[in-house]
Design an enzyme around this catalytic site. Structure first.
Site, short mmCIF file in Angstrom:
data_model
loop_
_atom_site.label_atom_id
_atom_site.label_comp_id
_atom_site.label_asym_id
_atom_site.label_seq_id
_atom_site.Cartn_x
_atom_site.Cartn_y
_atom_site.Cartn_z
N ASP A 1 8.73 5.53 -11.45
CA ASP A 1 8.35 5.80 -12.39
C ASP A 1 9.34 7.02 -12.90
OD1 ASP A 1 6.99 3.12 -12.81
OD2 ASP A 1 4.94 5.12 -12.86
N LYS B 1 -1.10 -3.60 -2.94
CA LYS B 1 -2.23 -3.76 -2.52
C LYS B 1 -2.71 -1.57 -2.96
CE LYS B 1 -4.89 -2.38 1.46
NZ LYS B 1 -4.77 -1.33 1.17
N SER C 1 1.04 -0.86 -0.06
CA SER C 1 -0.02 0.03 -0.02
C SER C 1 0.81 1.41 -0.10
CB SER C 1 -0.80 0.22 1.11
OG SER C 1 -1.86 1.07 1.17
#
Length: 442
Positions: free
Chosen positions: A309, A323, A298
């Site tokens: 990224d 999650k 999470s």
């Protein structure tokens, strides 16, 4: 030997949330239900009355209602639930990062509470509690027969209130009686150290204190190691089950000076919220490696996904938990709360990690010790019954082994990261090229 802190068990699921806290008056407006819905509610009322009036023994009516509510919510997904007043209070304690207590990390072993370690400068440490001690009685009550949660709840309490522990210690010829005064215990969300020429930062959870703890850790490392000697940082997110969404954003922003960190998207396609980084990199552009494994869930995945990224860090380890949903905590009457999944989150490239997880740039497996071999220590969202199917989810699923050796010398993932930072190993993924950041075009 039990490895309670090094092995993510299913019980850690509750902590694995990117949570958004909503404060205000209990209750909210919802669309009116149709006649069929009211007919079903009438059936529920009829069943409830028959159970309370005809069941073989008088049932706990409050427990019946709570179970019915939780049954409704858990049918949605594994992370939505009803929190009664006690559970809501415990959740607030977890997210705040401080409580009234003794200051010990514990586990359950042989039906006794075993002390893993006393936290420095806490009542327990000052009273002489040692790692390896077994607590057999709490205020004269036998620990045998209690759950770990029950025992922990008994040891917590109002500050400046006394508690008596009976301790069994190896080498002691009789039980040790200790009287301890409870105090405010501030749980460190970030543990850190200097490994010669590398700063090591371990984020254990995302509470209200995480960002401040991280800032303090970075400032301390900078003071201990001259800038020209510091090779970089390791950000360890392994076994971190998650926590507050805003803290995940702040931690990510600590290392970024541009780009979107995460976006959340709700039921309405127009309901998109974006969180962007601000100018300024608190580690002055030093190389950064992020460690993840099956215990990274999470909020941890938000941080790892953003840094990956945007090509700010190289991610090392194994597939994360996967999650990718956000739970909103909504206050209810009588101090209860509703934990409801209200959105999915997406990495800067626009990808959902729900049921998929973060794939490391460099996969490094951590072998299991002999006493764990043959046991299933793999954890992942895709294994949870009733989980929301992710847009990127495949048959491969998410997650990986959730194990970290207690000794750094045995930690292959950490040592691989250190060798990369020191130039003792090379890999095309390190260092990453910020000019090749993958941004969301939507």
């Amino acid at each position: 030997m039990m490895r309670k802190l090094s092995l993510l068990l299913a019980g850690a699921l509750m902590g694995g949330s990117a949570m958004s806290l909503v404060y205000g008056a209990p209750g909210s407006t919802a669309n009116a239900a149709g006649s069929e819905t009211y007919r079903q509610l009438a059936i529920f009322g009829d069943i409830f009355e028959r159970v309370r009036g005809q069941y073989v023994t008088p049932p706990d009516e409050k427990a019946l209602i709570e179970s019915a509510i939780n049954g409704m919510l858990t049918s949605l997904d594994p992370h939505s639930s009803y929190l009664n007043a006690e559970a809501a209070k415990d959740m607030r304690v977890q997210t705040k990062g401080e409580f009234g207590g003794l200051g010990i990390e514990v586990t359950m072993e042989n039906e006794l509470v075993k002390v893993i370690t006393p936290i420095d400068d806490t009542p327990a440490a000052k009273a002489g509690v040692l790692a390896g001690d077994y607590i057999s009685k709490i205020d004269g009550e036998e620990v045998r027969g209690l759950t770990l949660n029950d025992a922990v709840e008994k040891m917590r309490g109002l500050i400046n209130t006394p508690i008596k522990l009976t301790i069994l210690r190896e080498g002691a010829d009789k039980p040790i009686e200790l009287s301890i005064m409870r105090d405010v215990i501030k749980v460190k969300a970030v543990k850190f150290r200097v490994d010669n020429d590398v700063g090591y930062l371990k984020v254990t959870s995302f509470t209200e204190k995480t960002f401040d703890d991280l800032q303090n850790a970075i400032d301390t490392i900078k003071k201990q190691v001259p800038t020209d000697k510091l090779k970089g940082y390791v950000l360890d997110l392994r076994l971190n089950p998650g926590g507050l969404l805003d803290q995940a954003v702040s931690v990510s922003d600590t290392f970024l000076d541009r780009g979107e960190i995460v976006s959340t998207r709700g039921r309405d396609p127009k309901d998109i919220t974006r969180f962007d980084s601000r100018p300024g990199d608190d580690i002055d552009g030093k190389p950064l490696i992020v460690l993840i494994n099956g215990g990274s869930a999470s909020a941890s995945e938000i941080v790892a996904g953003a840094l990956q990224d945007l090509r700010r860090a190289t991610v090392v380890g194994t597939q994360s938990f996967g999650k990718g949903s956000v739970q909103t905590i909504i206050p209810l009457a009588e101090n209860g709360a509703l934990r409801l999944t209200t959105a999915l989150y997406y990495t800067p490239s626009g990808k959902s990690i729900q049921g998929k997880g973060i794939t490391p740039d460099i996969k490094v497996d951590q072998p299991l010790p002999a006493d764990l071999q043959g046991r299933d220590v793999t954890r992942g969202e895709s294994e949870l019954k009733g989980h929301i199917k992710g847009a990127e989810e495949s048959d491969k699923g998410s997650g990986s082994a959730a194990y970290v050796p207690p000794e750094p010398k045995d930690d292959l993932q950490l040592n691989y990261a250190l060798e990369l930072l020191r130039g003792q190993k090379t890999d095309p993924a390190f260092p990453p090229n910020p000019d090749k950041a993958v941004m969301n075009q939507q």
